[in-house]
Scaffold this motif. Structure first.
Motif, PDB file in Angstrom:
ATOM      1  N   ALA A 115      -4.083   1.861   5.163  1.00 34.10           N
ATOM      2  CA  ALA A 115      -5.067   0.887   4.695  1.00 34.10           C
ATOM      3  C   ALA A 115      -6.242   1.617   4.045  1.00 34.10           C
ATOM      4  O   ALA A 115      -6.763   2.584   4.582  1.00 34.10           O
ATOM      5  N   GLY A 116      -6.629   1.162   2.866  1.00 35.16           N
ATOM      6  CA  GLY A 116      -7.747   1.759   2.151  1.00 35.16           C
ATOM      7  C   GLY A 116      -7.356   2.938   1.282  1.00 35.16           C
ATOM      8  O   GLY A 116      -8.196   3.484   0.584  1.00 35.16           O
ATOM      9  N   GLN A 117      -6.084   3.361   1.304  1.00 39.19           N
ATOM     10  CA  GLN A 117      -5.642   4.481   0.475  1.00 39.19           C
ATOM     11  C   GLN A 117      -4.585   3.991  -0.509  1.00 39.19           C
ATOM     12  O   GLN A 117      -3.947   2.970  -0.293  1.00 39.19           O
TER      13      GLN A 117
END
Length: 80
Positions: A27-29
């Motif tokens: 998540a977030g990458q």
């Protein structure tokens, strides 16, 4: 002997239960950028699949019978 067999068996069972679902980035990458000259961004499974260049085939011919070796001019005795 029994004391070592139980932990080894548990370790073997844990090593065999891997996740077989689709790979996704955390998540977030994001996945790496698309390679130069390519419009689409390859997925995780495409990035993990080895290319033909990464798995070269054997290209030398195996000898089927013994042959005398040629003289090697660099096979010199040690100095001293």
């Amino acid at each position: 002997m029994y004391r070592m067999a139980v932990p080894l068996a548990l370790a073997a069972l844990l090593a065999g239960c891997g996740q077989s679902a689709e790979l996704k980035p955390r998540a977030g990458q994001q996945l790496p950028a698309a390679p130069y000259g390519r419009d689409d961004r390859p997925g995780a499974n495409q990035l993990l699949a080895p290319r033909t260049q990464d798995m070269p085939q054997r290209s030398d011919e195996l000898r089927s019978r013994s042959e005398d070796r040629q003289d090697d001019p660099f096979d010199l005795p040690p100095q001293g």
